[in-house]
Design a protein around this motif. Structure first.
Motif, PDB file in Angstrom:
ATOM      1  N   ARG A  57       0.833  -1.204   0.000  1.00  0.00           N
ATOM      2  CA  ARG A  57       0.000   0.000   0.000  1.00  0.00           C
ATOM      3  C   ARG A  57       0.869   1.257   0.000  1.00  0.00           C
ATOM      4  O   ARG A  57       0.628   2.198  -0.764  1.00  0.00           O
ATOM      5  CB  ARG A  57      -0.922  -0.013   1.227  1.00  0.00           C
ATOM      6  CG  ARG A  57      -1.938   1.112   1.241  1.00  0.00           C
ATOM      7  CD  ARG A  57      -2.776   1.072   2.512  1.00  0.00           C
ATOM      8  NE  ARG A  57      -3.579  -0.152   2.614  1.00  0.00           N
ATOM      9  CZ  ARG A  57      -3.374  -1.119   3.495  1.00  0.00           C
ATOM     10  NH1 ARG A  57      -2.370  -1.025   4.359  1.00  0.00           N
ATOM     11  NH2 ARG A  57      -4.150  -2.188   3.529  1.00  0.00           N
ATOM     12  N   ARG A  58       1.886   1.267   0.865  1.00  0.00           N
ATOM     13  CA  ARG A  58       2.731   2.454   0.984  1.00  0.00           C
ATOM     14  C   ARG A  58       3.573   2.686  -0.270  1.00  0.00           C
ATOM     15  O   ARG A  58       3.883   3.835  -0.600  1.00  0.00           O
ATOM     16  CB  ARG A  58       3.635   2.333   2.212  1.00  0.00           C
ATOM     17  CG  ARG A  58       2.906   2.562   3.535  1.00  0.00           C
ATOM     18  CD  ARG A  58       3.846   2.605   4.720  1.00  0.00           C
ATOM     19  NE  ARG A  58       4.373   1.281   5.042  1.00  0.00           N
ATOM     20  CZ  ARG A  58       5.614   0.901   4.838  1.00  0.00           C
ATOM     21  NH1 ARG A  58       6.472   1.725   4.258  1.00  0.00           N
ATOM     22  NH2 ARG A  58       6.022  -0.314   5.177  1.00  0.00           N
ATOM     23  N   THR A  59       3.954   1.623  -0.943  1.00  0.00           N
ATOM     24  CA  THR A  59       4.772   1.774  -2.147  1.00  0.00           C
ATOM     25  C   THR A  59       3.933   1.895  -3.419  1.00  0.00           C
ATOM     26  O   THR A  59       4.480   2.059  -4.505  1.00  0.00           O
ATOM     27  CB  THR A  59       5.740   0.583  -2.288  1.00  0.00           C
ATOM     28  OG1 THR A  59       4.998  -0.648  -2.295  1.00  0.00           O
ATOM     29  CG2 THR A  59       6.739   0.560  -1.144  1.00  0.00           C
ATOM     30  N   ARG A  60       2.600   1.766  -3.276  1.00  0.00           N
ATOM     31  CA  ARG A  60       1.683   1.870  -4.404  1.00  0.00           C
ATOM     32  C   ARG A  60       2.081   0.903  -5.526  1.00  0.00           C
ATOM     33  O   ARG A  60       2.116   1.264  -6.706  1.00  0.00           O
ATOM     34  CB  ARG A  60       1.647   3.306  -4.931  1.00  0.00           C
ATOM     35  CG  ARG A  60       1.149   4.310  -3.910  1.00  0.00           C
ATOM     36  CD  ARG A  60       1.111   5.704  -4.477  1.00  0.00           C
ATOM     37  NE  ARG A  60       0.637   6.673  -3.478  1.00  0.00           N
ATOM     38  CZ  ARG A  60       0.538   7.985  -3.702  1.00  0.00           C
ATOM     39  NH1 ARG A  60       0.859   8.477  -4.888  1.00  0.00           N
ATOM     40  NH2 ARG A  60       0.107   8.785  -2.750  1.00  0.00           N
ATOM     41  N   ALA A  61       2.357  -0.309  -5.143  1.00  0.00           N
ATOM     42  CA  ALA A  61       2.813  -1.317  -6.106  1.00  0.00           C
ATOM     43  C   ALA A  61       1.724  -1.646  -7.111  1.00  0.00           C
ATOM     44  O   ALA A  61       0.588  -1.931  -6.737  1.00  0.00           O
ATOM     45  CB  ALA A  61       3.231  -2.589  -5.370  1.00  0.00           C
ATOM     46  N   GLY A  62       2.062  -1.590  -8.388  1.00  0.00           N
ATOM     47  CA  GLY A  62       1.129  -1.975  -9.440  1.00  0.00           C
ATOM     48  C   GLY A  62       1.341  -3.387  -9.908  1.00  0.00           C
ATOM     49  O   GLY A  62       0.416  -4.046 -10.389  1.00  0.00           O
ATOM     50  N   VAL A  63       2.579  -3.875  -9.748  1.00  0.00           N
ATOM     51  CA  VAL A  63       2.938  -5.245 -10.119  1.00  0.00           C
ATOM     52  C   VAL A  63       3.876  -5.789  -9.058  1.00  0.00           C
ATOM     53  O   VAL A  63       4.782  -5.085  -8.594  1.00  0.00           O
ATOM     54  CB  VAL A  63       3.646  -5.299 -11.498  1.00  0.00           C
ATOM     55  CG1 VAL A  63       4.136  -6.716 -11.792  1.00  0.00           C
ATOM     56  CG2 VAL A  63       2.714  -4.819 -12.604  1.00  0.00           C
ATOM     57  N   VAL A  64       3.673  -7.034  -8.669  1.00  0.00           N
ATOM     58  CA  VAL A  64       4.588  -7.741  -7.772  1.00  0.00           C
ATOM     59  C   VAL A  64       5.133  -8.943  -8.531  1.00  0.00           C
ATOM     60  O   VAL A  64       4.363  -9.791  -8.995  1.00  0.00           O
ATOM     61  CB  VAL A  64       3.888  -8.210  -6.481  1.00  0.00           C
ATOM     62  CG1 VAL A  64       4.848  -9.059  -5.646  1.00  0.00           C
ATOM     63  CG2 VAL A  64       3.390  -7.020  -5.680  1.00  0.00           C
ATOM     64  N   ILE A  65       6.442  -9.004  -8.666  1.00  0.00           N
ATOM     65  CA  ILE A  65       7.093 -10.191  -9.230  1.00  0.00           C
ATOM     66  C   ILE A  65       7.800 -10.891  -8.082  1.00  0.00           C
ATOM     67  O   ILE A  65       8.671 -10.306  -7.425  1.00  0.00           O
ATOM     68  CB  ILE A  65       8.086  -9.823 -10.342  1.00  0.00           C
ATOM     69  CG1 ILE A  65       7.369  -9.072 -11.468  1.00  0.00           C
ATOM     70  CG2 ILE A  65       8.773 -11.083 -10.888  1.00  0.00           C
ATOM     71  CD1 ILE A  65       8.290  -8.612 -12.589  1.00  0.00           C
ATOM     72  N   ASN A  66       7.408 -12.119  -7.821  1.00  0.00           N
ATOM     73  CA  ASN A  66       7.950 -12.861  -6.678  1.00  0.00           C
ATOM     74  C   ASN A  66       8.984 -13.880  -7.139  1.00  0.00           C
ATOM     75  O   ASN A  66       8.645 -14.952  -7.625  1.00  0.00           O
ATOM     76  CB  ASN A  66       6.837 -13.562  -5.905  1.00  0.00           C
ATOM     77  CG  ASN A  66       7.375 -14.298  -4.681  1.00  0.00           C
ATOM     78  OD1 ASN A  66       8.437 -13.952  -4.158  1.00  0.00           O
ATOM     79  ND2 ASN A  66       6.651 -15.306  -4.228  1.00  0.00           N
TER      80      ASN A  66
END
Length: 319
Positions: A57-66
């Motif tokens: 939420r704080r980083t406003r992530a639009g995509v997460v690559i795990n």
């Protein structure tokens, strides 16, 4: 980018940055190649859904690559089942739960492994319809994590894909990987040391790590969801041939390493050849870097005194 300090994660980060994306690298420890300003120390294995949601939420992530993996450079690949399960299974479930707490949910790309399918008969072209039957604890835990992502995506709880990677090669290999071990032995042999290389009678599908990075970016941008896609070269190469090709690009004679035929522990079977047609169909992706170029650039990036710059992949990644 979760696990952005590892071998695969490093190249995904480079590709994202090369095309102008804002990237936050999330891992337990910062690596020297990661600028301090784009790094966040965070242990996914001990995080809760709440702390994960707060980070996203704080980083406003639009995509997460795990790209996190219980078998990694820092901890080694010979890990107890509990350690593998903590990163490859528990952390993935917490990540999914954390994403579920968000009003604006980022797209998720989960990096899996071709070894999730387990051993297949020699000559088999492994496509996504092959029933997964992992033969190692490592592969079983990776499959459990991939399955969690696929089930969440198919239920509508998350938007994302799983990429099942064939054996990776190319610049800056993990020291624990076969290419990394081979590179270390070749450097020792080039310095005059007598070294022995244990070889398995096996054939593998090798894919350059920068082609993996391009596939990851395409998966991040794609509209498809709830699918597992194989990412490989589509070619099975005998391990002995792989070694011979690397000795050639390193300028060493064929017998520079003492080869010893031994049963070498594997995370999968003795034959791997991927069917990559679904990745081409859904992502518009095909590998661009041939094995000889991959091995040559792996050597050039590592040989003593080298200042060779690894060529980027983002020009092929698209948006």
């Amino acid at each position: 980018m979760l696990g952005g300090t590892g071998w695969v994660g490093r190249h995904i980060v480079d590709a994202l940055r090369a095309r102008g994306d804002h990237v936050l690298v999330v891992a337990r420890h910062r690596a020297p190649h990661v600028p301090e300003g784009m790094f966040r120390a965070f242990d996914l294995a001990t995080a809760t859904p709440g702390t994960i949601a707060d980070l996203l939420r704080r980083t406003r992530a639009g995509v997460v690559i795990n790209a996190t993996d219980g078998a990694n450079t820092n901890d080694g690949w010979d890990r107890p089942e509990s350690a593998l399960a903590r990163v490859n299974v528990h952390a993935v479930h917490c990540l999914l739960a954390g994403i579920g707490l968000l009003r604006r949910r980022p797209r998720l790309v989960q990096i899996g492994t071709i070894h999730e399918y387990g051993p297949v008969a020699p000559g088999t072209l492994i496509d996504e319809t092959v029933p997964p039957r992992p033969s190692s604890v490592y592969a079983a835990t990776k499959l459990a994590g991939s399955t969690a992502v696929l089930e969440a995506a198919r239920s509508g709880a998350v938007d994302g894909l799983v990429l099942r990677l064939a054996n990776v090669c190319g610049p800056h290999p993990s020291p624990a990987s076969f290419p990394g071990k081979l590179l270390r032995l070749v450097l020792s042999a080039g310095a005059g040391a007598e070294v022995t290389l244990p070889l398995a009678a096996a054939s593998r599908d090798f894919i350059d790590v920068r082609d993996v990075a391009v596939a990851s970016l395409r998966a991040a941008d794609a509209g498809a969801t709830g699918r597992a896609l194989n990412i490989g070269s589509g070619v099975a190469v005998e391990i002995r041939d792989f070694v011979a090709r690397f000795l050639a690009v390193a300028g060493l004679r064929p017998g520079a390493l003492n080869e010893e035929q031994l049963p070498v522990p594997s995370m999968g079977g003795d034959w791997v050849r991927t069917d990559i047609r679904l990745a081409e169909q859904l992502l518009g992706w095909r590998p661009q870097i041939g094995l000889e170029d991959s091995l040559r650039e792996m050597w050039e990036a590592a040989r003593p005194g080298s200042h060779t710059e690894v060529r980027p992949s983002a020009r092929r990644a698209g948006r």
